[in-house]
Design an enzyme around this catalytic site. Structure first.
Site, mmCIF file in Angstrom:
data_model
loop_
_atom_site.group_PDB
_atom_site.id
_atom_site.type_symbol
_atom_site.label_atom_id
_atom_site.label_comp_id
_atom_site.label_asym_id
_atom_site.label_seq_id
_atom_site.Cartn_x
_atom_site.Cartn_y
_atom_site.Cartn_z
ATOM 1 N N ARG A 1 0.961 -0.997 0.045
ATOM 2 C CA ARG A 1 0.005 0.208 -0.053
ATOM 3 C C ARG A 1 0.731 1.457 -0.189
ATOM 4 O O ARG A 1 0.939 2.144 -0.604
ATOM 5 C CB ARG A 1 -0.906 0.307 0.977
ATOM 6 C CG ARG A 1 -2.650 -0.530 0.925
ATOM 7 C CD ARG A 1 -2.977 -1.045 2.152
ATOM 8 N NE ARG A 1 -1.471 -2.346 2.644
ATOM 9 C CZ ARG A 1 -1.901 -3.472 2.101
ATOM 10 N NH1 ARG A 1 -2.397 -4.116 1.548
ATOM 11 N NH2 ARG A 1 -0.812 -4.380 2.241
ATOM 12 N N THR A 2 1.924 1.470 0.928
ATOM 13 C CA THR A 2 2.670 2.767 0.889
ATOM 14 C C THR A 2 3.452 3.522 -0.137
ATOM 15 O O THR A 2 3.087 4.129 -0.567
ATOM 16 C CB THR A 2 3.103 2.660 2.147
ATOM 17 O OG1 THR A 2 2.882 2.088 3.665
ATOM 18 C CG2 THR A 2 3.772 4.066 2.771
ATOM 19 N N LYS B 1 25.820 -3.118 0.037
ATOM 20 C CA LYS B 1 26.731 -3.424 0.430
ATOM 21 C C LYS B 1 27.935 -2.485 1.603
ATOM 22 O O LYS B 1 28.835 -1.752 1.043
ATOM 23 C CB LYS B 1 27.624 -1.780 -1.061
ATOM 24 C CG LYS B 1 27.439 -3.003 -2.314
ATOM 25 C CD LYS B 1 27.800 -2.247 -4.163
ATOM 26 C CE LYS B 1 26.958 -1.780 -4.864
ATOM 27 N NZ LYS B 1 27.172 -0.666 -5.766
ATOM 28 N N ARG C 1 10.669 4.284 3.576
ATOM 29 C CA ARG C 1 10.787 2.804 4.697
ATOM 30 C C ARG C 1 11.338 1.809 5.060
ATOM 31 O O ARG C 1 12.573 1.454 4.623
ATOM 32 C CB ARG C 1 9.607 2.225 4.682
ATOM 33 C CG ARG C 1 9.269 0.737 5.268
ATOM 34 C CD ARG C 1 8.362 -0.119 4.848
ATOM 35 N NE ARG C 1 7.038 0.496 5.042
ATOM 36 C CZ ARG C 1 5.437 0.573 4.758
ATOM 37 N NH1 ARG C 1 5.439 -1.093 4.222
ATOM 38 N NH2 ARG C 1 4.724 1.006 5.178
ATOM 39 N N HIS D 1 4.466 5.814 11.849
ATOM 40 C CA HIS D 1 3.531 5.643 10.493
ATOM 41 C C HIS D 1 2.404 6.518 10.407
ATOM 42 O O HIS D 1 1.471 6.745 9.933
ATOM 43 C CB HIS D 1 3.001 3.817 10.402
ATOM 44 C CG HIS D 1 2.689 3.770 8.537
ATOM 45 N ND1 HIS D 1 3.842 4.306 8.178
ATOM 46 C CD2 HIS D 1 2.539 2.789 8.280
ATOM 47 C CE1 HIS D 1 3.010 3.840 6.626
ATOM 48 N NE2 HIS D 1 2.809 2.632 6.845
HETATM 49 N N1 CP Z 1 -0.509 -0.080 5.661
HETATM 50 C C1 CP Z 1 1.157 -0.042 5.452
HETATM 51 O O1 CP Z 1 2.009 0.637 5.834
HETATM 52 O O2 CP Z 1 1.144 -1.533 4.056
HETATM 53 P P1 CP Z 1 2.153 -1.711 3.799
HETATM 54 O O3 CP Z 1 3.055 -2.153 4.947
HETATM 55 O O4 CP Z 1 1.766 -2.638 2.534
HETATM 56 O O5 CP Z 1 2.471 -0.542 3.045
#
Ligand code: CP
Length: 307
Positions: free
Chosen positions: A51-52, A80, A101, A129
């Site tokens: 999603r993100t 590396k 991320r 998040h």
């Molecule tokens: N909600 C969320 O962060 O989903 P993903 O891990 O698929 O990005």
């Protein structure tokens, strides 16, 4: 340079501004279709995501911009030994904005301290998040018309669930919020969040292991997955993973206007039978995430003087 590392980086007024922009994008998408023409978003994902990452990419494409990046650490020079700081300096030469991320808490903050372009935290370990929180806030706003005087139940892995930590921080700034924390003993909300957020802001909260007992009180039920990737011990994960499974019978005493949210991915914690229930909001939440990320990209690029 403005970044989004923690949801508290934005004031309540700024969050409302993002919600208003997202609602305007939903109503008039064509107005926004070229706003980021010639701009590039870098998605630096050192951890898996559906999603993100893809909603950030869809958001930038729908704004008329372009996207570059990687979806796993192994396909970048991190494999590396390149540091997050150096990666941020390098990507600043190629892109206008970064979404990152990383499995290590604080990595996007390190990136922000070294980048010359805005950095967005797209999830750091078990910490925060904030852009999932943006999706959650738009969902709540559209379902409930605002954030005041809501009783919000968080259920599942409240220890490692970074989406829970960020949403509690965000909601703590609204009037009349009550929080119900539903988890096994081992997966309770970290003490620092209870102390620094809930007690500091005088938010009434209850901790329980019994979801059904508190169900009638809830306006929002925020279900979460037990975060396998954060456990040190597979046995503990297997013992705890099915602690809560939301099935239609468990909703018998729920409010008729309950909103059921989940950041997804779901594993077992919401039965697919719930998907047909009009109170299930988690797929709308996915869509709203894209619009809030569009609004966020616009805001940060504008503030950086890049739009
Ligand atoms: N909600 C969320 O962060 O989903 P993903 O891990 O698929 O990005």
């Amino acid at each position: 340079m403005r970044h989004l590392i923690d949801i508290l980086d934005f004031s309540v007024e700024e969050l409302q501004e993002l919600i208003d922009t997202a609602n305007d994008i939903i109503a008039f998408p064509e107005k926004y279709s070229e706003r980021c023409h010639g701009k590039k978003l870098a998605t630096l994902f050192f951890e898996p995501s559906t999603r993100t990452r893809l909603s950030f990419e869809a958001a930038m494409y729908e704004l008329g911009g372009q996207v570059l990046g990687f979806s796993e650490a192994q396909s970048s020079s991190a494999a590396k030994g390149e540091s997050v700081a150096d990666t941020a300096k390098v990507i600043s030469c190629y892109a206008d904005i970064i979404a990152m991320r990383h499995p290590k808490e604080g990595a996007p903050l390190v990136a922000a301290m070294n980048a010359s372009i805005p950095v967005i935290n797209a999830g750091d370990g078990g910490h925060n998040h904030p852009t999932q929180t943006l999706a959650d806030l738009l969902t709540i706003y559209r379902e409930k018309g605002g954030f005041e005087h809501l009783t919000v139940g968080f259920c599942g892995d409240l220890k490692f669930g970074r989406t829970v930590h960020s949403l509690i921080e965000a909601l703590s700034r609204y009037e009349g919020i009550k929080v119900v924390l539903i988890s096994p003993e081992e997966l309770k909300l970290p003490s620092y969040i209870k102390k620094d957020v809930l007690r500091e802001k005088n938010i009434p909260y209850l901790q329980t292991t019994d979801l059904e007992a508190v169900m009638p009180e809830l306006d929002i039920l925020y279900m979460t997955r037990v975060q396998r990737e954060r456990f040190f011990n597979e046995e503990d994960y297997l013992r705890l993973k099915d602690s809560y499974i939301l099935t239609p019978d468990k909703l018998q005493n729920a409010k008729p206007d309950l909103s059921i949210l989940h950041p997804l991915p779901r594993v077992n914690e919401i039965s697919v039978a719930i998907d047909q229930d009009p109170r299930a909001c988690y797929f709308k939440q996915v869509l709203y995430g894209k619009y809030m990320r569009m609004a966020l990209i616009l805001k940060l690029l504008k503030e950086a003087g890049r739009l």
